[in-house]
Design an enzyme around this catalytic site. Structure first.
Site, PDB file in Angstrom:
ATOM      1  N   GLY A  93       1.037  -1.273  -0.079  1.00  0.00           N
ATOM      2  CA  GLY A  93       0.021  -0.432  -0.297  1.00  0.00           C
ATOM      3  C   GLY A  93       0.720   1.562  -0.023  1.00  0.00           C
ATOM      4  N   ASP A 141      -1.359   4.624  -6.544  1.00  0.00           N
ATOM      5  CA  ASP A 141      -0.057   4.163  -6.325  1.00  0.00           C
ATOM      6  C   ASP A 141       1.005   5.807  -6.571  1.00  0.00           C
ATOM      7  OD1 ASP A 141      -0.992   1.568  -6.141  1.00  0.00           O
ATOM      8  OD2 ASP A 141       1.494   1.590  -5.123  1.00  0.00           O
ATOM      9  N   LYS A 190      -3.894  -0.534  -8.166  1.00  0.00           N
ATOM     10  CA  LYS A 190      -3.791  -1.903  -8.241  1.00  0.00           C
ATOM     11  C   LYS A 190      -4.562  -2.331 -10.010  1.00  0.00           C
ATOM     12  CE  LYS A 190      -2.798  -4.227  -6.604  1.00  0.00           C
ATOM     13  NZ  LYS A 190      -0.427  -4.987  -7.190  1.00  0.00           N
TER      14      LYS A 190
HETATM   15  O1  MRU Z   1       0.508  -4.232  -4.557  1.00  0.00           O
HETATM   16  P1  MRU Z   1      -0.178  -3.081  -3.253  1.00  0.00           P
HETATM   17  O2  MRU Z   1      -1.486  -4.362  -2.578  1.00  0.00           O
HETATM   18  O3  MRU Z   1       1.228  -2.613  -2.380  1.00  0.00           O
HETATM   19  O4  MRU Z   1      -1.389  -2.309  -4.375  1.00  0.00           O
HETATM   20  C1  MRU Z   1      -1.725  -1.225  -3.655  1.00  0.00           C
HETATM   21  C2  MRU Z   1      -3.474  -0.546  -4.448  1.00  0.00           C
HETATM   22  O5  MRU Z   1      -2.940  -0.789  -5.620  1.00  0.00           O
HETATM   23  C3  MRU Z   1      -3.554  -0.013  -3.048  1.00  0.00           C
HETATM   24  O6  MRU Z   1      -4.833   0.493  -3.829  1.00  0.00           O
HETATM   25  C4  MRU Z   1      -2.895   1.809  -3.484  1.00  0.00           C
HETATM   26  O7  MRU Z   1      -1.370   1.926  -2.858  1.00  0.00           O
HETATM   27  C5  MRU Z   1      -3.547   3.030  -2.238  1.00  0.00           C
HETATM   28  S1  MRU Z   1      -3.115   2.768  -0.776  1.00  0.00           S
HETATM   29  C6  MRU Z   1      -3.986   3.259   0.316  1.00  0.00           C
END
Ligand code: MRU
Length: 353
Positions: A52, A242, A253
């Site tokens: 995240g 991200d 994601k």
């Molecule tokens: O691969 P991840 O689990 O790190 O991906 C996380 C996401 O895509 C979240 O939606 C994003 O980081 C926002 S977290 C507040």
């Protein structure tokens, strides 16, 4: 500020260093890992112990404190050099979440400030990392208010993707913060959560957060989202990010882009909740955002369990880019950007909170 539904913290700093809730093990096991070196934290980020965007940045910031402690016995210049090397190692852990680079930049600026010396280095770095974490939580509370205010009083149900919750941040969450605030305000009565192949953040983490908080949550395979919208079951899609480019394109994601297209087709609103630390004004458009490719093994199975036939290959981008034109609102701790454009993003970023 005391909030309802705010009991989860995935990252903690104790007298003996950094503790990370091991998100690979949830929901079956609640285990914390105690990490004392920056390379160990870089591995933990890469391996998704912590994940995240904001949480990755916060963990990396505390890892720099660990580095300052680990190299205490060196002379000052050698110590600074080692810490800078560790910052590079941390920056190579995952490429897409800009919060990682944002937090490491803050730590680096702090390290290079004239106020810092051999005696106060650890304390100054710890204060900076703590500030990054605490400001993230406050930003989430703010986004919760702004985001919830966009929802009509009888919004019914919303759909979210991946996990943009307490686990993905300093606490409370971005998208899940908005959902928590909207549920507290009585505006929504139900959350739909995509299971989020291949890593199952929705099924394992988002559902865990909501079940723990007593907020009704219903899981679906992301392939079911079109039917969900066709049947008029959700009024908003609410996701995190991200990295948001200067023109308002949103990396999140893998699968988020499909949801945005589906939402547009079905007249469902699409909201992105992310702190300004996720906005990267140096990246002009989504096309320039580096997209992490992860191991094929994640696609071949579910957790440790192999499902796919031997001999096939797999394509496993961890993120996709949703064009700004599909976004109804970006919500940050500073407020709301409706139908984002470069001009609106520039104005927003130039405003004080
Ligand atoms: O691969 P991840 O689990 O790190 O991906 C996380 C996401 O895509 C979240 O939606 C994003 O980081 C926002 S977290 C507040």
């Amino acid at each position: 500020m005391t909030k309802l539904y705010d009991s989860i913290r995935a990252i903690s700093w104790k007298a003996d260093g950094l503790y990370l809730l091991d998100q690979r093990k949830l929901p079956q096991q609640y285990t914390e890992l105690h990490l004392t070196t920056a390379p160990a934290v870089a591995d933990a980020i890469r391996d998704m112990v912590v994940r995240g965007a904001p949480a990755i940045g916060i963990a990396a910031a505390f890892a720099v404190v660990s580095s300052a402690i680990e190299h205490q016995s060196l002379d000052y210049d050698a110590r600074i050099e080692k810490i800078l090397e560790d910052i590079v190692t941390l920056s190579e852990s995952r490429p897409t979440a800009v919060n990682l680079f944002w937090a490491l930049d803050k730590m680096k600026q702090c390290l290079q400030s004239t106020q810092v010396n051999d005696e106060n280095l650890v304390q100054v770095m710890l204060d900076q990392a703590t500030l990054i974490r605490d400001q993230d939580v406050q930003a989430n509370y703010q986004m919760g208010e702004y985001g919830a205010s966009l929802l009509q009083q009888d919004a019914g149900a919303v759909l979210t993707h991946c996990n943009a919750g307490a686990l993905a941040t300093g606490g409370y969450g971005t998208a899940l913060g908005v959902i928590r605030s909207a549920y507290s305000a009585g505006k929504i009565n139900q959350v739909f959560a995509d299971e989020t192949r291949p890593w199952m953040q929705g099924a394992r983490l988002t559902a865990w957060e909501f079940v723990k908080d007593g907020i009704p949550v219903t899981l679906l395979c992301e392939g079911a989202a079109a039917s969900l919208m066709q049947q008029g079951k959700v009024s908003w899609v609410i996701v995190g990010s991200d990295r948001i480019a200067a023109n308002g394109d949103v990396a999140n994601k893998i699968g988020t882009y499909s949801l945005a297209i589906l939402a547009k087709h079905h007249g469902v609103k699409f909201m992105v909740a992310a702190p300004t630390s996720t906005i990267d004004m140096k990246t002009a458009t989504g096309a320039e955002i580096p997209i992490e490719q992860r191991a094929a093994s994640e696609v071949f199975g579910c957790g440790e369990h192999r499902v796919a036939t031997e001999g096939a290959q797999a394509w496993n981008p961890a993120f996709d880019v949703t064009p700004a034109a599909l976004v109804d609102a970006i919500v940050t701790e500073k407020g709301v950007i409706e139908h984002p454009t470069l001009e609106k993003m520039q104005l927003h970023m130039s405003q004080k909170v």
